[in-house]
Design an enzyme around this catalytic site. Structure first.
Site, mmCIF file in Angstrom:
data_model
loop_
_atom_site.group_PDB
_atom_site.id
_atom_site.type_symbol
_atom_site.label_atom_id
_atom_site.label_comp_id
_atom_site.label_asym_id
_atom_site.label_seq_id
_atom_site.Cartn_x
_atom_site.Cartn_y
_atom_site.Cartn_z
ATOM 1 N N ASN A 9 0.692 -1.364 0.279
ATOM 2 C CA ASN A 9 0.123 0.053 0.044
ATOM 3 C C ASN A 9 1.101 1.147 0.186
ATOM 4 O O ASN A 9 1.396 1.721 0.958
ATOM 5 C CB ASN A 9 -0.924 0.019 1.305
ATOM 6 C CG ASN A 9 -1.797 1.388 1.394
ATOM 7 O OD1 ASN A 9 -1.749 1.928 0.353
ATOM 8 N ND2 ASN A 9 -2.021 1.532 2.493
ATOM 9 N N LYS A 11 0.174 4.300 -0.104
ATOM 10 C CA LYS A 11 -0.579 5.423 0.585
ATOM 11 C C LYS A 11 -0.380 6.403 -0.436
ATOM 12 O O LYS A 11 -0.301 6.689 -1.409
ATOM 13 C CB LYS A 11 0.122 5.805 1.928
ATOM 14 C CG LYS A 11 -0.066 4.420 2.602
ATOM 15 C CD LYS A 11 0.048 4.401 4.207
ATOM 16 C CE LYS A 11 0.013 3.171 4.961
ATOM 17 N NZ LYS A 11 0.049 2.966 6.382
ATOM 18 N N HIS A 95 -9.174 1.170 5.582
ATOM 19 C CA HIS A 95 -7.951 1.330 6.157
ATOM 20 C C HIS A 95 -8.276 2.356 7.579
ATOM 21 O O HIS A 95 -8.944 3.419 7.411
ATOM 22 C CB HIS A 95 -6.965 2.031 5.228
ATOM 23 C CG HIS A 95 -5.527 1.957 5.711
ATOM 24 N ND1 HIS A 95 -5.058 2.714 6.714
ATOM 25 C CD2 HIS A 95 -4.616 1.126 5.305
ATOM 26 C CE1 HIS A 95 -3.658 2.464 6.769
ATOM 27 N NE2 HIS A 95 -3.536 1.449 6.021
ATOM 28 N N GLU A 97 -6.590 5.036 8.256
ATOM 29 C CA GLU A 97 -6.128 6.127 7.837
ATOM 30 C C GLU A 97 -7.351 6.789 7.298
ATOM 31 O O GLU A 97 -7.474 8.062 7.291
ATOM 32 C CB GLU A 97 -4.944 6.137 7.046
ATOM 33 C CG GLU A 97 -3.704 5.949 7.901
ATOM 34 C CD GLU A 97 -2.360 5.387 7.130
ATOM 35 O OE1 GLU A 97 -2.435 5.491 5.893
ATOM 36 O OE2 GLU A 97 -1.559 4.969 7.777
ATOM 37 N N GLU A 165 -4.477 -4.771 11.191
ATOM 38 C CA GLU A 165 -3.814 -3.641 11.283
ATOM 39 C C GLU A 165 -3.905 -2.950 12.449
ATOM 40 O O GLU A 165 -4.645 -2.062 12.648
ATOM 41 C CB GLU A 165 -3.852 -2.503 9.973
ATOM 42 C CG GLU A 165 -3.616 -3.115 8.712
ATOM 43 C CD GLU A 165 -3.182 -2.256 7.713
ATOM 44 O OE1 GLU A 165 -2.171 -2.560 6.790
ATOM 45 O OE2 GLU A 165 -3.538 -0.930 7.730
ATOM 46 N N GLY A 171 3.255 2.241 10.704
ATOM 47 C CA GLY A 171 4.253 3.294 10.407
ATOM 48 C C GLY A 171 4.984 3.773 11.415
ATOM 49 O O GLY A 171 5.833 4.922 11.346
ATOM 50 N N SER A 210 3.961 -2.108 10.106
ATOM 51 C CA SER A 210 5.766 -2.063 9.995
ATOM 52 C C SER A 210 6.022 -3.565 9.964
ATOM 53 O O SER A 210 6.968 -4.142 10.466
ATOM 54 C CB SER A 210 6.039 -1.806 11.492
ATOM 55 O OG SER A 210 5.703 -0.391 11.805
HETATM 56 O O1 LIG Z 1 -1.492 -0.463 4.801
HETATM 57 C C1 LIG Z 1 -0.253 -0.737 5.297
HETATM 58 C C2 LIG Z 1 -0.232 -0.479 6.658
HETATM 59 O O2 LIG Z 1 -0.833 0.732 7.246
HETATM 60 C C3 LIG Z 1 1.008 -0.619 7.044
HETATM 61 O O3 LIG Z 1 1.989 0.339 7.010
HETATM 62 P P1 LIG Z 1 3.564 0.224 7.491
HETATM 63 O O4 LIG Z 1 4.095 -1.012 6.859
HETATM 64 O O5 LIG Z 1 4.118 1.583 6.893
HETATM 65 O O6 LIG Z 1 3.503 0.306 8.948
#
Ligand SMILES: O=C[C@H](O)COP(=O)(O)O
Length: 251
Positions: A9, A11, A95, A97, A165, A171, A210
């Site tokens: 993803n 983002k 998600h 977010e 998640e 993140g 992460s």
């Molecule tokens: O969609 C992916 C997740 O929110 C994980 O993000 P991350 O790997 O940067 O922690």
């Protein structure tokens, strides 16, 4: 054995300068054993071009969100049909977010997942608890409620993916322990089995938060971790492919 899904993803990261990363992943997959499905969800502006780069390859392209309606007066939104038309095969819905930044309720998420089904693409339905909820001992209750409310009956044939998640691990570099991940993924599997019987047993449950090359093997070795939803580490082809390698090494 459920075939894993290694999903990136991106983002809100990536201009056309990032398209070579898609090509690097395509090339990397072509040189590897076929042991998992692999997906990148770039920003909507890159969706169609990324799909062209990945055409006829082992890499699928998807989107990060969709609207529940097929068309209409919804400025700035994309329908699931538009995503399919641009070459997308998956769409992430719910998600954390999106839930936080755009106040998306689980009911809205369920409508988006149903829209994906309507358009013939696979929704990746995200659930996860906040740190406050975990510290209050409410993790399984929150996950159970989000699953019940975010998964529409329209996908009762099992044509969806769940992503767990933990919000506090996204993140942040803080990865949930294997015990924490195991507990929640097993609980999700139980809920899917209860609601969807045989179809629930084959639904892929991804871990996101992460996931990196150095922790992926441990996470992906857990029985009910059937892949990853990877943010930061999906922006570099070498890291993303290393996670893919960890996913297939457990087979
Ligand atoms: O969609 C992916 C997740 O929110 C994980 O993000 P991350 O790997 O940067 O922690």
């Amino acid at each position: 054995m459920i075939r894993p899904l290694i999903a990136g993803n991106w983002k809100m990261n990536g201009t056309s300068a990032m398209l070579p990363v898609v090509q690097e992943v395509v090339t990397g997959l072509s040189a590897r054993a076929d042991g998992a499905d692999c997906l990148i969800c770039p920003p909507a502006t890159l969706l169609e071009r990324a799909a062209k780069v990945a055409q006829a390859s082992a890499l699928a392209i998807g989107a990060q969100d969709c609207h529940a309606k097929e068309a209409g007066a919804h400025t700035g939104d994309l329908s699931a049909e538009m995503i399919a038309d641009a070459g997308g095969r998956y769409v992430i819905v719910g998600h954390s977010e999106r839930r936080a930044d755009h106040f998306e309720s689980s009911e809205i998420v369920a409508n988006k997942a149903a829209a994906a089904k309507r358009a013939g693409i696979t929704p990746i339905i995200c659930v996860g608890e906040t740190l406050e909820e975990r510290e209050a001992g409410r993790t399984l209750e929150i996950i159970s409620d989000q699953l019940a409310e975010s998964i529409p009956d329209a996908v009762c044939d099992g044509s969806f993916v769940v992503a767990y998640e933990p919000v506090w691990a996204i993140g942040t570099g803080k990865v949930a322990t294997t015990e924490q991940v195991d507990e929640v993924h097993n609980a999700i599997r139980d809920k899917l089995n209860q609601r969807f019987a045989d179809a629930g047993a084959s639904v892929r449950i991804l871990y996101g938060g992460s996931m990196k090359p150095d922790n992926a093997a441990g996470l992906l070795s857990l029985q009910n971790v059937n892949g990853g939803l990877i943010g930061g580490a999906s922006l570099k082809a070498a890291d993303f492919l290393a996670i893919y390698d960890a996913g297939i090494s457990n087979l």
